[in-house]
Scaffold this motif. Structure first.
Motif, PDB file in Angstrom:
ATOM      1  N   LEU A 102       5.676 -14.013  24.597  1.00  0.00           N
ATOM      2  CA  LEU A 102       4.319 -14.274  25.228  1.00  0.00           C
ATOM      3  C   LEU A 102       4.480 -13.884  26.387  1.00  0.00           C
ATOM      4  CD1 LEU A 102       3.447 -17.596  23.366  1.00  0.00           C
ATOM      5  CD2 LEU A 102       2.450 -15.410  22.948  1.00  0.00           C
ATOM      6  N   GLN A 103       5.195 -14.323  27.210  1.00  0.00           N
ATOM      7  CA  GLN A 103       5.234 -14.090  28.545  1.00  0.00           C
ATOM      8  C   GLN A 103       4.920 -12.574  28.934  1.00  0.00           C
ATOM      9  OE1 GLN A 103       5.434 -15.798  31.601  1.00  0.00           O
ATOM     10  NE2 GLN A 103       5.374 -17.675  30.798  1.00  0.00           N
ATOM     11  N   PHE A 104       5.781 -11.814  28.292  1.00  0.00           N
ATOM     12  CA  PHE A 104       5.832 -10.552  28.425  1.00  0.00           C
ATOM     13  C   PHE A 104       4.610  -9.896  27.848  1.00  0.00           C
ATOM     14  CE2 PHE A 104       7.020  -5.827  27.999  1.00  0.00           C
ATOM     15  CZ  PHE A 104       8.008  -5.751  28.741  1.00  0.00           C
ATOM     16  N   CYS A 105       4.062 -10.492  26.915  1.00  0.00           N
ATOM     17  CA  CYS A 105       2.570  -9.867  26.367  1.00  0.00           C
ATOM     18  C   CYS A 105       1.552 -10.058  27.322  1.00  0.00           C
ATOM     19  CB  CYS A 105       2.367 -10.421  24.977  1.00  0.00           C
ATOM     20  SG  CYS A 105       1.004  -9.789  24.030  1.00  0.00           S
ATOM     21  N   GLY A 128       1.510  -2.079  23.887  1.00  0.00           N
ATOM     22  CA  GLY A 128       0.717  -1.960  23.082  1.00  0.00           C
ATOM     23  C   GLY A 128      -0.247  -3.112  22.806  1.00  0.00           C
ATOM     24  N   TYR A 129       0.445  -4.029  22.524  1.00  0.00           N
ATOM     25  CA  TYR A 129       0.111  -5.616  22.528  1.00  0.00           C
ATOM     26  C   TYR A 129      -0.830  -5.694  23.510  1.00  0.00           C
ATOM     27  CZ  TYR A 129       2.641  -6.555  17.945  1.00  0.00           C
ATOM     28  OH  TYR A 129       2.863  -6.587  16.585  1.00  0.00           O
ATOM     29  N   GLY A 130      -0.326  -5.726  24.830  1.00  0.00           N
ATOM     30  CA  GLY A 130      -1.012  -5.938  26.115  1.00  0.00           C
ATOM     31  C   GLY A 130      -2.231  -5.282  26.052  1.00  0.00           C
ATOM     32  N   THR A 131      -2.274  -4.081  25.700  1.00  0.00           N
ATOM     33  CA  THR A 131      -3.541  -3.383  25.666  1.00  0.00           C
ATOM     34  C   THR A 131      -4.478  -3.831  24.619  1.00  0.00           C
ATOM     35  OG1 THR A 131      -2.315  -1.427  26.535  1.00  0.00           O
ATOM     36  CG2 THR A 131      -4.805  -1.154  25.508  1.00  0.00           C
ATOM     37  N   PHE A 132      -4.000  -4.176  23.358  1.00  0.00           N
ATOM     38  CA  PHE A 132      -4.873  -4.888  22.375  1.00  0.00           C
ATOM     39  C   PHE A 132      -5.496  -6.121  22.748  1.00  0.00           C
ATOM     40  CE2 PHE A 132      -2.073  -2.343  18.999  1.00  0.00           C
ATOM     41  CZ  PHE A 132      -3.135  -1.272  19.256  1.00  0.00           C
ATOM     42  N   SER A 133      -4.725  -6.727  23.804  1.00  0.00           N
ATOM     43  CA  SER A 133      -5.165  -8.223  24.387  1.00  0.00           C
ATOM     44  C   SER A 133      -6.468  -7.869  25.181  1.00  0.00           C
ATOM     45  CB  SER A 133      -3.953  -8.820  25.228  1.00  0.00           C
ATOM     46  OG  SER A 133      -2.905  -9.082  24.402  1.00  0.00           O
ATOM     47  N   LEU A 134      -6.077  -6.857  26.050  1.00  0.00           N
ATOM     48  CA  LEU A 134      -7.337  -6.639  27.018  1.00  0.00           C
ATOM     49  C   LEU A 134      -8.591  -6.018  26.093  1.00  0.00           C
ATOM     50  CD1 LEU A 134      -7.495  -6.762  30.007  1.00  0.00           C
ATOM     51  CD2 LEU A 134      -7.176  -4.275  29.977  1.00  0.00           C
ATOM     52  N   LEU A 135      -8.199  -5.359  24.882  1.00  0.00           N
ATOM     53  CA  LEU A 135      -9.318  -4.897  23.985  1.00  0.00           C
ATOM     54  C   LEU A 135     -10.120  -6.119  23.522  1.00  0.00           C
ATOM     55  CD1 LEU A 135     -10.737  -2.857  22.402  1.00  0.00           C
ATOM     56  CD2 LEU A 135      -8.997  -2.713  20.606  1.00  0.00           C
ATOM     57  N   ALA A 136      -9.315  -7.187  23.170  1.00  0.00           N
ATOM     58  CA  ALA A 136     -10.094  -8.506  22.574  1.00  0.00           C
ATOM     59  C   ALA A 136     -10.884  -9.044  23.458  1.00  0.00           C
ATOM     60  CB  ALA A 136      -8.684  -9.337  22.066  1.00  0.00           C
ATOM     61  N   LEU A 137     -10.371  -9.069  24.802  1.00  0.00           N
ATOM     62  CA  LEU A 137     -11.251  -9.850  26.055  1.00  0.00           C
ATOM     63  C   LEU A 137     -12.459  -8.875  26.010  1.00  0.00           C
ATOM     64  CD1 LEU A 137      -8.747 -10.641  28.489  1.00  0.00           C
ATOM     65  CD2 LEU A 137      -9.424 -12.034  26.777  1.00  0.00           C
ATOM     66  N   THR A 138     -12.469  -7.800  26.116  1.00  0.00           N
ATOM     67  CA  THR A 138     -13.869  -6.770  26.237  1.00  0.00           C
ATOM     68  C   THR A 138     -14.803  -7.055  25.024  1.00  0.00           C
ATOM     69  OG1 THR A 138     -12.842  -4.784  25.464  1.00  0.00           O
ATOM     70  CG2 THR A 138     -12.736  -5.302  27.633  1.00  0.00           C
ATOM     71  N   SER A 139     -14.008  -7.100  23.727  1.00  0.00           N
ATOM     72  CA  SER A 139     -14.891  -7.301  22.479  1.00  0.00           C
ATOM     73  C   SER A 139     -15.422  -8.675  22.720  1.00  0.00           C
ATOM     74  CB  SER A 139     -13.726  -7.131  21.403  1.00  0.00           C
ATOM     75  OG  SER A 139     -13.340  -5.859  21.334  1.00  0.00           O
ATOM     76  N   LEU A 140     -14.807  -9.644  23.086  1.00  0.00           N
ATOM     77  CA  LEU A 140     -15.258 -11.096  23.434  1.00  0.00           C
ATOM     78  C   LEU A 140     -16.572 -10.871  24.158  1.00  0.00           C
ATOM     79  CD1 LEU A 140     -15.064 -14.077  22.382  1.00  0.00           C
ATOM     80  CD2 LEU A 140     -13.391 -14.532  24.405  1.00  0.00           C
TER      81      LEU A 140
END
Length: 280
Positions: free
Chosen positions: A72-75, A141-153
């Motif tokens: 979780l920290q690394f993500c 990749g997971y980190g980028t998907f996290s940012l994608l989820a934020l922009t989607s929100l």
């Protein structure tokens, strides 16, 4: 008494939390927060988190993704990295606010459960340089998907504000749907590329040493890749656009987070107590 990696990571979490509270305070006051201030707070938290993860990596003599706490920290660290070096170029002040919130939440949750950090698991193949490369690319990749989820929100919030005709107050600070759609598409392509390379590197190694393959992990990761690939194809063909695209990205991200559990469980012990590693 020397400071520990967890103490450094707690300070980093406090910095992210300060950014979240500062942004929230500005929203409540119906005024735009300073991009310089928010960016500076995130940078300080990022530097401290980097130091904490470096200390952990040196202590366990391995890439710090050996248990749920470290993953979780690394993500969160990877998501912040993507924001600082890519996301900030989009010039969206609200993205910094949401990034600070995501990093604060992931860091605080991971630090709050001591059992998640009771042991550190090393894969038997840690000595092979391709394995850390595979793991690092996958986490980015997971980190980028996290940012994608934020922009989607953000996209969904903007969509709601337009449908309900709520355009004043903090809704006025939201970027346009066109900007958010373009950013989401770019982040999806970038994250999918990272994830694809990570899977390719893993395949090249594990086809040589098939004894290290955990089938549940492979299935979980492959399903995540298939999901994002399907969304990407649907977006390019114009079949998945607007708020439907945003909903798909948010829902799939929740599934991607769930997939981290079999990824973590797939590690091969040599399991060592983290506390013992700190004293080596």
């Amino acid at each position: 008494m020397p400071i520990t990696d967890r103490q450094v990571l707690w300070i980093a979490a406090a910095c992210y939390a300060f950014g979240l509270l500062y942004g929230t305070f500005c929203l409540v006051r119906a005024r735009r927060h300073s991009r310089v201030t928010m960016y500076s707070v995130i940078v300080v938290g990022y530097v401290l988190q980097s130091i904490g993860l470096l200390m952990r990596g040196l202590a366990v003599k391995s890439c710090p993704i050996g248990n749920s706490f470290e993953i979780l920290q690394f993500c969160g660290w990877a998501a912040t990295t993507i924001y600082l070096f890519i996301g900030a170029t989009f010039r969206l002040s609200m993205l910094g606010y949401f990034t600070a919130g995501l990093s604060a939440i992931l860091a605080t949750i991971s630090l709050s459960f001591g059992s998640w950090d009771a042991t550190h698991s090393k894969m038997l193949s840690d000595s092979n340089p391709w394995v850390p490369m595979h793991a690092g690319l996958a986490m980015f990749g997971y980190g980028t998907f996290s940012l994608l989820a934020l922009t989607s929100l953000l996209h969904l919030i903007r969509h709601y504000s337009l449908r309900s005709k709520r355009l004043s107050g903090w809704f006025s600070f939201l970027p346009s749907l066109i900007e958010l759609d373009q950013i989401g598409t770019r982040l999806l392509g970038f994250g999918l590329a990272l994830f694809t390379v990570a899977m390719g590197v893993g395949y090249l190694y594990w086809r040589i040493d098939k004894g290290t393959v955990d089938h549940l992990k492979v299935i979980a990761v492959f399903l995540v890749w298939v999901g994002y690939f399907a969304i990407f194809v649907g977006r390019l063909k114009g079949r998945l656009v607007g708020h439907y695209f945003a909903i798909a990205c948010v829902v799939l991200y929740l599934g991607a987070l769930v997939s981290l559990d079999p990824v973590n469980r797939s590690r091969y012990p040599d399991r060592t107590q983290v506390e013992q590693a700190h004293h080596e």
